[in-house]
Every structure is written in C-alpha cells, then in structure tokens.
Design an enzyme around this catalytic site. Structure first.
Site, PDB file in Angstrom:
ATOM      1  NE  ARG A   1     -22.515  53.973 -39.108  1.00  0.00           N
ATOM      2  CZ  ARG A   1     -22.960  54.773 -38.146  1.00  0.00           C
ATOM      3  NH1 ARG A   1     -23.674  55.829 -38.452  1.00  0.00           N
ATOM      4  NH2 ARG A   1     -22.680  54.533 -36.882  1.00  0.00           N
TER       5      ARG A   1
ATOM      6  CE  LYS B   1     -20.858  63.440 -41.811  1.00  0.00           C
ATOM      7  NZ  LYS B   1     -21.174  62.804 -43.075  1.00  0.00           N
TER       8      LYS B   1
ATOM      9  CE  LYS C   1     -25.284  64.542 -39.235  1.00  0.00           C
ATOM     10  NZ  LYS C   1     -26.391  64.225 -40.132  1.00  0.00           N
TER      11      LYS C   1
HETATM   12  P1  AMP Z   1     -24.722  61.921 -42.263  1.00  0.00           P
HETATM   13  O1  AMP Z   1     -24.831  60.777 -43.243  1.00  0.00           O
HETATM   14  O2  AMP Z   1     -24.482  63.222 -42.922  1.00  0.00           O
HETATM   15  O3  AMP Z   1     -25.861  61.907 -41.277  1.00  0.00           O
HETATM   16  O4  AMP Z   1     -23.407  61.661 -41.387  1.00  0.00           O
HETATM   17  C1  AMP Z   1     -23.207  60.518 -40.655  1.00  0.00           C
HETATM   18  C2  AMP Z   1     -22.411  59.527 -41.465  1.00  0.00           C
HETATM   19  O5  AMP Z   1     -21.069  59.940 -41.637  1.00  0.00           O
HETATM   20  C3  AMP Z   1     -22.245  58.188 -40.805  1.00  0.00           C
HETATM   21  O6  AMP Z   1     -23.385  57.387 -40.937  1.00  0.00           O
HETATM   22  C4  AMP Z   1     -21.059  57.589 -41.535  1.00  0.00           C
HETATM   23  O7  AMP Z   1     -21.522  56.938 -42.702  1.00  0.00           O
HETATM   24  C5  AMP Z   1     -20.293  58.815 -42.001  1.00  0.00           C
HETATM   25  N1  AMP Z   1     -18.926  58.928 -41.461  1.00  0.00           N
HETATM   26  C6  AMP Z   1     -17.839  59.272 -42.189  1.00  0.00           C
HETATM   27  N2  AMP Z   1     -16.735  59.327 -41.432  1.00  0.00           N
HETATM   28  C7  AMP Z   1     -17.108  59.000 -40.170  1.00  0.00           C
HETATM   29  C8  AMP Z   1     -16.423  58.880 -38.932  1.00  0.00           C
HETATM   30  N3  AMP Z   1     -15.109  59.135 -38.835  1.00  0.00           N
HETATM   31  N4  AMP Z   1     -17.144  58.522 -37.837  1.00  0.00           N
HETATM   32  C9  AMP Z   1     -18.473  58.279 -37.916  1.00  0.00           C
HETATM   33  N5  AMP Z   1     -19.183  58.378 -39.063  1.00  0.00           N
HETATM   34  C10 AMP Z   1     -18.524  58.735 -40.187  1.00  0.00           C
END
Ligand code: AMP
Length: 594
Positions: free
Chosen positions: A257, A252, A426
């Site tokens: 994004r 992650k 996540k």
């Molecule tokens: P969060 O922003 O904490 O809700 O986590 C989701 C975000 O993680 C997504 O919107 C992406 O921007 C990010 N992300 C980073 N690496 C990945 C990955 N390998 N697959 C999907 N999302 C990812």
C-alpha cells in the site's frame, strides 16, 4: 520553560501505570507549557523531535554516549560500559554517575526546553566529515549542564529510548482537557490527528487557533493521512447484507500500500505504516509525476510487482526485496518493475476529499489519472448479488489478485482515516494451499514478449488433456522460470507446431498471438489450483461457469520430450488436485486460512 519542569513530569509518569493519572500529569504539564513551544514538548514527550513520517532520527550511538559521559563525569568508558551491562539502562547509569560527582555543589546554568530541543535538533542534522566530533561536543555540553535526573532523560532520549509509554491517545486526551475546553473535544482532535499523523502539529494548531482551527482542520500535501482499514468476511451474502445490498467490488492487489503525495515540486510516497519510502520506488514516483493531471493530490494505491515480459502480476514477496537495498536498487527495478493501481483519492483541487462519498472520490480519481500499462485504476465493478461478487472474485484471482476489497457506496462511504470499519470489507478466498506436485502441460499457444523479451515469446499458453473428450483445455499462461537459453530455444522448438488458427482439439477462451498444435510438453509448478473464469480446464466441474487455473505457474526447466501431448496431466487430475486442496484445508483450517 525549564527542562527540569518536563523531567519532573517524566519522573512521575514513570512511577505510575494508571492511564488517568498519566493524563492528569500531562494536563498539568501542558498547562505549564508556553503555547509557542507546545509542539516541541509533545514531540519530546514522545521521545522524538519530529513526527515519525519525516524519518529524522537522533542517531546517537551507544559508544558516543559512553565517551560523552566519560568526559562529563571523569570516569573511564570501561566503567560506564560495565555499569550499563549491569543495569541495562544507560540513563540510570548517567544519573548515578552525576550524583557521585556531587554535581549539585557546582554552580549550574539551568537547561531550558528550547536549548535541549535545539541541541538535539543540531545533532540529528549533523552528517558527514567531523560530525562525530561535533555530536560529541554537543552531547558533552548538554550533559555538562544537566542535573542527575535530567541526565537520565537526556541520555535515554539521545539513544532513542525514552519509552515513557505515553500513548498518542493519552496525549490527545490531555490536550482536549487542557486547551480544548474538555474531554468532549477529543473526537475532533483525533480526527485532526488522523488527517496529519502529527501530534505536535495538532497541538500547535489547537494552541494557536483554538478548537475552531481543529474543527476546520484539513489534510495537507506532505503530511500522511492515517490509513483507513477494512473488516473481513468470507461470505458474499453476509458482505452484501453489511453493504445494504449493493457495493463496489475492487480487485484486492497483493502488493504494497502506498500513499502518494504529489505536488508540482515533488512526489512523496508513504508506506501503510507512514514511513517515507520514496527512495525505494523511484519508478512509482516517476509514474505519478508523469500521469497525474493536477497540481496537488493525495492518493492511495497498491504497488504490485509485474513480469516485465508479460505484464502479469507477480507474488508480493518480489517487491519486498526492494526494501533495504540501496546499491542494486536499479538492477532490481529493471528485473522486477512494479505497476501501480490507485484506489482512492483523498485530496485534489485544494479540497479535502476524505469527507466525500466513495463514488465521488472514485470518479475524480478516474479523471485525474492518465492510464497506461504501468498505471491504472484498481479494477472495479458495482455488484448487487452474491453471484456477481463471486464471479468477480474468480476473475480477480485469475488475474493474480488475492481477492476483493468490498466498499460501501452509500452516504456512509467517507474515507475513515485511521479507523477500521464495515464500509470496507476484505473478501479473500478461504483457502490457500501449496500445490503438492508439478504438472506436465501441453503448449497450445504463445504471446509475444515485451521489453527485455522483445523478439522472443513472453509467455506460453498451456493446457491439460481432457481424455474423455480428446481435447486440450487451457489451465494457465506461464512466463516465469525461463532462462535466456530457454527463450532462445523455444521458437525453434515450437516452429514445427505453429498454425494460424486454434487447433480443433484445443478449447481456449484466451487468444494468444500464435497457436500451436499440442505437441511440446513442459513441466510446471504453481502455487495452487484456483477457480477461473477464463481457463477451460475442468469447466463446470466445480462450479457452473468456472474452470480451473494454476496460480503463479513456473517452468521447472524440464522439457518432457519423453511425453507426447496426450501423456500430459489430465483435466481430471487437475480437478482432483483442486479437491485435495479443499480437503487439506478442511482438515487443518487454521494452518491454511488465507
Ligand atoms: P490486509 O493487508 O489483508 O489487511 O488488506 C488490506 C490491504 O489491501 C490494504 O492495506 C491495501 O494494501 C490492500 N489493497 C489491495 N487492493 C486494494 C484496493 N482495491 N482497495 C483497498 N486496499 C487494497
């Protein structure tokens, strides 16, 4: 269609707060709308002219509206401004001023929806010299023909403040009932909306092609897809239960994004909120243009800032500095370049892939990208046990990521546009804590610099001292905080310590370009101490097979020439720091939750 017909509905919508009543009013409006302008009526009702992702705004300033209203009503701008201050809504002011003018007694040519839309459209595209005068002329023309109630909405619309409070989902409900054959068609309409982020387009498709056209609705390059979202868990076992025992774990990345729409003609980049951010990332655009083997593709990935001299990932905040900066963008791009990690493929080879399972999308994505040091698929591993997940998590954190994204690999693993669900989870570390103190670390190796740092060291391998074994164990690779002067000075300072092999008292799994006898000590600050599969400091002390690392280390500028290598921070101290972090979090879990 007369504009007064729409305005009638707006007035009624404003008078109610009940969603069902709003839906009923919208159904009536849609019933009364000719199919050819259904998209325009939908956009106008949302207070816009186009879908948001096109970024076309009406852009009329309050001042210009004061002038237009002054002209139309014969009042002074001061009086209009005073009325605005008092009422807080220029629409209401316009309405009452026009009422005062007993506009009704004049012969008035009725406004049509098309005319209102077209005039607004012309205003929105007006730019450059003479555009203010031209906008004023258009607004005056429109308001001059408007009834008092129409003027209320024209004024609000021009300011970008229509704010009827009609939710996208309510419009979908109304479309389903009015044209889709009933509420049952709402899910397919929503599916089309999630694949296009464009209610006007969905309405037009439905109005012209019927529900069949909506059922076979496909994504198109250029129209962003509403992003799939993840649930969150912090326990590897619980995650595996949700994933039926096996899953794909991906790094992650802590970045931004990006949904990229790539065609032979152009590359368009959208943010998670579906704004067009292409201009802020010319480097990502270039990367995609050069390294994709297909004609038309939609993919998603994370753009992450990297240290140009070491290639290491840097904190996300550095990328956010790009936003809003127009003039020194080039300089920022040079100083803080980004790497791009594609993680999903939504369209390729003329196929809408959102309904295909994850592993198929991933495999196609792999074949499509010509990887290099700036662009590479997100790191991924198929895991079927909690140990494997935790091990991969440590590796991700050691590589500068914030955790893992766990993805289903089962038949349910389609891309669920616009939805949050358990097929993406996540998995972040449960804590995040500022390191309280700086540490003094011994330099035991160095990596050759790249790019701007060619010829100098790009990063140093640093170690803490294990007193009981009389060994130096590595704890981080540090390339930040060095000035140009430091970079010039370091090779000379380190020359006397250089050796061709690891020193017998250095315990390292990392292999640098140059080894040193531990001698030079530097003061370092970092974000936190984390578990690490690659550094040997505190190995096995917290968890079998894991050592400790300092995340985001930075040189403070202090050469601790007063210290010998054996006086540097000990591995015991680093272990203590790690435990202190955990205690701090246990005491105040909410403040520290990542
Ligand atoms: P969060 O922003 O904490 O809700 O986590 C989701 C975000 O993680 C997504 O919107 C992406 O921007 C990010 N992300 C980073 N690496 C990945 C990955 N390998 N697959 C999907 N999302 C990812």
């Amino acid at each position: 269609m007369l504009y007064s017909r729409i305005v009638e509905t707006y007035t009624e919508i404003e008078a109610t707060t009940k969603r069902l009543e709003i839906t009923r009013l919208l159904v009536e409006l849609i019933d009364a709308t000719p199919r050819s302008i259904i998209d325009k009526v939908v956009y106008l009702t949302q207070g816009k002219l186009y879908p948001d992702f096109l970024g076309i705004e009406l852009g009329v300033a309050e001042k210009l509206l004061f002038r237009a209203l002054a002209k139309v009503t014969g009042q002074t701008e001061e009086k209009i401004m005073a009325g605005y201050k008092k009422l807080g809504d220029l629409g209401t002011v316009a309405e009452s001023l026009l009422k005062d003018k007993t506009q009704a007694s004049f012969h008035r040519e009725a406004l049509t929806v098309e005319e209102v839309y077209n005039v607004f459209d012309t205003i929105a595209h007006e730019a450059g010299k003479g555009s203010i005068d031209s906008k004023l002329r258009h607004l005056t023309g429109l308001l001059g023909k408007a009834s008092p109630t129409e003027a209320r909405y024209i004024t609000r619309m021009a300011l970008g403040r229509l704010r009827l409070g009609v939710a996208d989902m309510t419009i979908l409900d109304a479309l389903a009932i009015s044209i889709g054959g009933g509420k049952e068609s709402r899910p397919v309409l929503e599916r089309a909306y999630n694949r296009s982020s464009d209610l006007g387009h969905v309405a037009k498709t439905l109005a012209t092609g019927g529900i069949e056209a909506i059922e076979s609705f496909k994504v198109t390059v250029g129209r962003p897809i509403r992003p799939m979202l993840a649930e969150r868990l912090s326990d590897a076992r619980a995650i595996l239960v949700k994933m039926n025992g096996e899953c794909a774990a991906e790094y992650k990345y802590d970045g931004l994004r990006v949904q990229a729409h790539v065609s032979t003609k152009e590359v368009t980049l959208f943010s998670r909120r579906l704004e067009n951010i292409t201009d802020q990332f010319p480097d990502v655009r270039q990367l995609l243009k050069k390294n994709i083997e297909e004609e038309a593709v939609i993919l998603e990935g994370e753009a992450v800032p990297v240290d140009p001299s070491t290639g290491e990932l840097l904190p996300f905040q550095l990328i956010s500095q790009r936003r809003g900066r127009k003039y020194d963008l080039e300089k920022t791009i040079g100083e803080i370049p980004v790497a791009f990690f594609p993680f999903d493929l939504l369209y390729a080879d003329t196929i809408d892939l959102t309904d295909r399972p994850y592993l198929e999308r991933r495999e196609r994505l792999r074949k499509l990208i010509r990887k290099n040091e700036k662009i590479n698929l997100s790191q991924q591993k198929i895991c079927n046990g909690p140990e494997a997940l935790d091990e991969f998590m440590e590796q991700a954190v050691a590589d500068g990521c914030e955790g893992l994204m766990i993805k289903s690999i089962g038949p349910d693993s389609t891309y669920k546009a616009g939805a949050r669900g358990w097929t993406w989870i996540k998995y972040k570390r449960e804590y995040k804590s500022e390191m309280q103190d700086s540490v003094d670390l011994a330099v035991v190796g160095a990596f050759a610099g790249r790019g701007r740092r060619g010829g100098a060291y790009g990063a140093l391998l640093l170690a803490a001292y294990d007193k009981s074994d009389d060994v130096f164990r590595t704890v981080c690779k540090c390339g930040s905080g060095f000035t140009d002067e430091d970079l010039n000075k370091l090779p000379k300072l380190l020359e006397k310590y250089g050796i061709s092999h690891p020193h017998a008292r250095v315990d390292s799994k990392v292999v640098p370009d140059v080894w040193f006898v531990p001698g030079l000590v530097l003061e370092i600050v970092g974000a936190e101490v984390t578990l690490s599969p690659i550094h040997t400091c505190g190995m096995n002390r917290i968890r079998p097979g894991a050592g400790l690392a300092i995340r985001f280390p930075r040189f403070t500028g202090k050469y601790r020439e007063d210290k010998s290598a054996e006086d540097c921070t000990t591995t015991d101290e680093v272990v203590k720091m790690y435990r202190a972090q955990l205690k701090k979090i246990a005491a105040n879990p909410l403040a520290e939750a990542a």
